[in-house]
Design an enzyme around this catalytic site. Sequence first.
Site, PDB file in Angstrom:
ATOM      1  N   ARG A 175       3.713   6.610   4.834  1.00  0.00           N
ATOM      2  CA  ARG A 175       4.461   6.120   6.565  1.00  0.00           C
ATOM      3  C   ARG A 175       5.191   4.255   5.658  1.00  0.00           C
ATOM      4  NH1 ARG A 175      -1.352   4.837   9.442  1.00  0.00           N
ATOM      5  NH2 ARG A 175      -1.374   7.404   8.396  1.00  0.00           N
TER       6      ARG A 175
ATOM      7  N   HIS B  61       0.930  -0.847  -0.187  1.00  0.00           N
ATOM      8  CA  HIS B  61       0.349  -0.308   0.011  1.00  0.00           C
ATOM      9  C   HIS B  61       1.017   1.277   0.272  1.00  0.00           C
ATOM     10  CE1 HIS B  61      -3.503   2.741   2.222  1.00  0.00           C
ATOM     11  NE2 HIS B  61      -3.173   2.622   1.186  1.00  0.00           N
TER      12      HIS B  61
ATOM     13  N   GLU C 296     -12.541  -6.116  -3.318  1.00  0.00           N
ATOM     14  CA  GLU C 296     -11.727  -6.757  -2.643  1.00  0.00           C
ATOM     15  C   GLU C 296     -12.884  -6.264  -1.461  1.00  0.00           C
ATOM     16  OE1 GLU C 296      -8.063  -6.881  -2.003  1.00  0.00           O
ATOM     17  OE2 GLU C 296      -8.126  -6.341   0.108  1.00  0.00           O
TER      18      GLU C 296
ATOM     19  N   THR D 102      -6.628   0.857   7.096  1.00  0.00           N
ATOM     20  CA  THR D 102      -8.235   0.906   6.122  1.00  0.00           C
ATOM     21  C   THR D 102      -8.463   0.943   6.957  1.00  0.00           C
ATOM     22  OG1 THR D 102      -5.934   0.582   4.652  1.00  0.00           O
ATOM     23  CG2 THR D 102      -8.704   0.751   3.868  1.00  0.00           C
TER      24      THR D 102
HETATM   25  N1  PXP Z   1      -6.376  -5.227   1.730  1.00  0.00           N
HETATM   26  C1  PXP Z   1      -6.289  -4.463   1.950  1.00  0.00           C
HETATM   27  C2  PXP Z   1      -7.267  -3.759   1.228  1.00  0.00           C
HETATM   28  C3  PXP Z   1      -6.162  -3.773   3.368  1.00  0.00           C
HETATM   29  O1  PXP Z   1      -6.126  -2.042   3.346  1.00  0.00           O
HETATM   30  C4  PXP Z   1      -4.770  -4.138   3.825  1.00  0.00           C
HETATM   31  C5  PXP Z   1      -4.334  -3.859   5.418  1.00  0.00           C
HETATM   32  O2  PXP Z   1      -3.054  -2.727   4.131  1.00  0.00           O
HETATM   33  C6  PXP Z   1      -5.071  -5.794   3.983  1.00  0.00           C
HETATM   34  C7  PXP Z   1      -5.995  -6.318   2.444  1.00  0.00           C
HETATM   35  C8  PXP Z   1      -4.663  -6.225   4.841  1.00  0.00           C
HETATM   36  O3  PXP Z   1      -4.671  -6.153   6.282  1.00  0.00           O
HETATM   37  P1  PXP Z   1      -3.911  -6.691   7.566  1.00  0.00           P
HETATM   38  O4  PXP Z   1      -2.779  -5.910   7.477  1.00  0.00           O
HETATM   39  O5  PXP Z   1      -4.447  -6.620   8.382  1.00  0.00           O
HETATM   40  O6  PXP Z   1      -4.018  -8.205   6.679  1.00  0.00           O
END
Ligand code: PXP
Length: 236
Positions: A48, A42, A150, A100
């Site tokens: 960050r 991301h 997603e 997010t």
């Molecule tokens: N999918 C999306 C769109 C996200 O923004 C994130 C967090 O960056 C994730 C999946 C993965 O989340 P986690 O780090 O809680 O597994």
Amino acid sequence: MLLGVNIDHVATLRNARGGKYPDVTDAAVAAEKAGADAITVHLREDRRHIKDKDVRDLKEILYVRLNLEMAATDEMQKIALELLPDNCCIVPEKRQELTTEGGLDAAGRLDRLTEFVKPLVEAGIVVSLFIDPEREQIAAAEKTGAQYIELHTGRYSEAFGTKEEEAEFQKLKDAASYASLLGLGVNAGHGLNYENVHRMKEIENLNELNIGHNIIARALFTGLDTAVKEMKDLVK
Ligand code: PXP
């Protein structure tokens, strides 16, 4: 089901000391060797964790797909069109949030998102919209021209093991089947971990899970190779 490994928090650790280690590309290669089907990063507006150079380096070295999560801003669109990741997942972004927090308001921002998605798809990028499991949002996502959604699994993850779990799980299940009916591919992610991920297998038509924080956290104790392999075993 496929597994996308989100390595943002390898960069979080690296940035804590401002140096090169742990190296994000080394982590991506280790995850790839352990069976990750995609590497997800991301690129946040405030940079960050993942930096622009990380995305460029990953694009050079990966054999598996690179999935770039980003906000629907002109700056991010330009970067994606230059770097051409295999996949883009469009996410909402608030400066102060820790992660997010909710899905995109695809229904409320239909015109903007349609305009945003079009050149990405035309450039050959497979685009998904990160949304909450709500029919209104799914129908809007389909109208934007994105090929995938997603589903935000944050609420399910928080509710896991409580009396709300079943209701949150059913929302994901219904959303996935509605999206498939509309011809959308369906991915899911956020807050998934080694304990709650198994129920995702009960959802038909789920293509890929994107999981980050919990895999990287486990890797501190087991190594990344084992952490990815164990998650891969749980989702396949
Ligand atoms: N999918 C999306 C769109 C996200 O923004 C994130 C967090 O960056 C994730 C999946 C993965 O989340 P986690 O780090 O809680 O597994």
